[in-house]
Motif scaffolding. Structure first.
Motif, PDB file in Angstrom:
ATOM      1  N   ARG A  79     -13.673   5.322 -32.172  1.00  0.00           N
ATOM      2  CA  ARG A  79     -12.340   5.487 -31.582  1.00  0.00           C
ATOM      3  C   ARG A  79     -12.097   6.939 -31.185  1.00  0.00           C
ATOM      4  N   ASP A  80     -12.439   7.859 -32.067  1.00  0.00           N
ATOM      5  CA  ASP A  80     -12.254   9.289 -31.762  1.00  0.00           C
ATOM      6  C   ASP A  80     -13.062   9.691 -30.539  1.00  0.00           C
ATOM      7  N   ASP A  81     -14.278   9.189 -30.433  1.00  0.00           N
ATOM      8  CA  ASP A  81     -15.120   9.501 -29.280  1.00  0.00           C
ATOM      9  C   ASP A  81     -14.515   8.931 -28.004  1.00  0.00           C
ATOM     10  N   ALA A  82     -14.042   7.689 -28.064  1.00  0.00           N
ATOM     11  CA  ALA A  82     -13.442   7.058 -26.880  1.00  0.00           C
ATOM     12  C   ALA A  82     -12.174   7.794 -26.463  1.00  0.00           C
ATOM     13  N   ASP A  83     -11.350   8.198 -27.423  1.00  0.00           N
ATOM     14  CA  ASP A  83     -10.142   8.957 -27.107  1.00  0.00           C
ATOM     15  C   ASP A  83     -10.508  10.286 -26.464  1.00  0.00           C
ATOM     16  N   GLY A  84     -11.566  10.897 -26.933  1.00  0.00           N
ATOM     17  CA  GLY A  84     -12.016  12.159 -26.352  1.00  0.00           C
ATOM     18  C   GLY A  84     -12.468  11.975 -24.919  1.00  0.00           C
ATOM     19  N   MET A  85     -13.135  10.854 -24.635  1.00  0.00           N
ATOM     20  CA  MET A  85     -13.567  10.575 -23.269  1.00  0.00           C
ATOM     21  C   MET A  85     -12.354  10.409 -22.357  1.00  0.00           C
ATOM     22  N   ARG A  86     -11.339   9.727 -22.853  1.00  0.00           N
ATOM     23  CA  ARG A  86     -10.122   9.532 -22.052  1.00  0.00           C
ATOM     24  C   ARG A  86      -9.474  10.879 -21.755  1.00  0.00           C
ATOM     25  N   ARG A  87      -9.389  11.703 -22.779  1.00  0.00           N
ATOM     26  CA  ARG A  87      -8.799  13.033 -22.614  1.00  0.00           C
ATOM     27  C   ARG A  87      -9.585  13.862 -21.599  1.00  0.00           C
ATOM     28  N   ARG A  88     -10.912  13.807 -21.694  1.00  0.00           N
ATOM     29  CA  ARG A  88     -11.746  14.555 -20.742  1.00  0.00           C
ATOM     30  C   ARG A  88     -11.567  14.036 -19.325  1.00  0.00           C
ATOM     31  N   GLY A  89     -11.422  12.724 -19.182  1.00  0.00           N
ATOM     32  CA  GLY A  89     -11.192  12.145 -17.864  1.00  0.00           C
ATOM     33  C   GLY A  89      -9.858  12.578 -17.275  1.00  0.00           C
ATOM     34  N   LEU A  90      -8.825  12.572 -18.105  1.00  0.00           N
ATOM     35  CA  LEU A  90      -7.519  13.025 -17.631  1.00  0.00           C
ATOM     36  C   LEU A  90      -7.542  14.506 -17.283  1.00  0.00           C
ATOM     37  N   ASP A  91      -8.242  15.295 -18.080  1.00  0.00           N
ATOM     38  CA  ASP A  91      -8.365  16.723 -17.776  1.00  0.00           C
ATOM     39  C   ASP A  91      -9.090  16.942 -16.453  1.00  0.00           C
ATOM     40  N   ALA A  92     -10.133  16.163 -16.202  1.00  0.00           N
ATOM     41  CA  ALA A  92     -10.871  16.282 -14.944  1.00  0.00           C
ATOM     42  C   ALA A  92      -9.981  15.894 -13.765  1.00  0.00           C
ATOM     43  N   ALA A  93      -9.191  14.850 -13.932  1.00  0.00           N
ATOM     44  CA  ALA A  93      -8.276  14.439 -12.861  1.00  0.00           C
ATOM     45  C   ALA A  93      -7.239  15.528 -12.601  1.00  0.00           C
ATOM     46  N   ARG A  94      -6.738  16.129 -13.664  1.00  0.00           N
ATOM     47  CA  ARG A  94      -5.763  17.214 -13.522  1.00  0.00           C
ATOM     48  C   ARG A  94      -6.374  18.403 -12.780  1.00  0.00           C
ATOM     49  N   ARG A  95      -7.599  18.758 -13.135  1.00  0.00           N
ATOM     50  CA  ARG A  95      -8.276  19.875 -12.450  1.00  0.00           C
ATOM     51  C   ARG A  95      -8.501  19.550 -10.974  1.00  0.00           C
ATOM     52  N   PHE A  96      -8.882  18.309 -10.688  1.00  0.00           N
ATOM     53  CA  PHE A  96      -9.093  17.889  -9.302  1.00  0.00           C
ATOM     54  C   PHE A  96      -7.808  18.047  -8.498  1.00  0.00           C
ATOM     55  N   LEU A  97      -6.702  17.549  -9.063  1.00  0.00           N
ATOM     56  CA  LEU A  97      -5.436  17.658  -8.351  1.00  0.00           C
ATOM     57  C   LEU A  97      -4.993  19.111  -8.202  1.00  0.00           C
TER      58      LEU A  97
END
Length: 79
Positions: free
Chosen positions: A38-56
């Motif tokens: 669960r912690d790993d999956a949550d971290g992946m979600r966070r990294r994905g959101l961070d990448a989307a934020r950087r893209f925008l």
């Protein structure tokens, strides 16, 4: 929620470490492994959101320009 049994082969030292960490946390080995996943999956979600934020952050101007152009091309009747 149902449970599924998984099997994994790990080195003896990893198995002992996992058992010790589970015990330290007051968890069964299965619950400890589930919390790691669960912690790993949550971290992946966070990294994905961070990448989307950087893209925008980097490309927001392109989207703004396209939106402005769309408004201009439709004229005042769109308002």
């Amino acid at each position: 929620m149902g449970k599924t049994q998984l099997g994994a082969r790990v080195d003896d030292d990893i198995a002992e470490l996992a058992r010790a960490r589970a015990k330290d946390r007051g968890l069964s080995l299965g619950d400890y492994i589930a919390s790691l996943v669960r912690d790993d999956a949550d971290g992946m979600r966070r990294r994905g959101l961070d990448a989307a934020r950087r893209f925008l952050d980097e490309h927001q101007a392109v989207f703004d320009e396209a939106e402005d152009e769309a408004r201009r091309s439709t004229g005042p009747q769109a308002a």
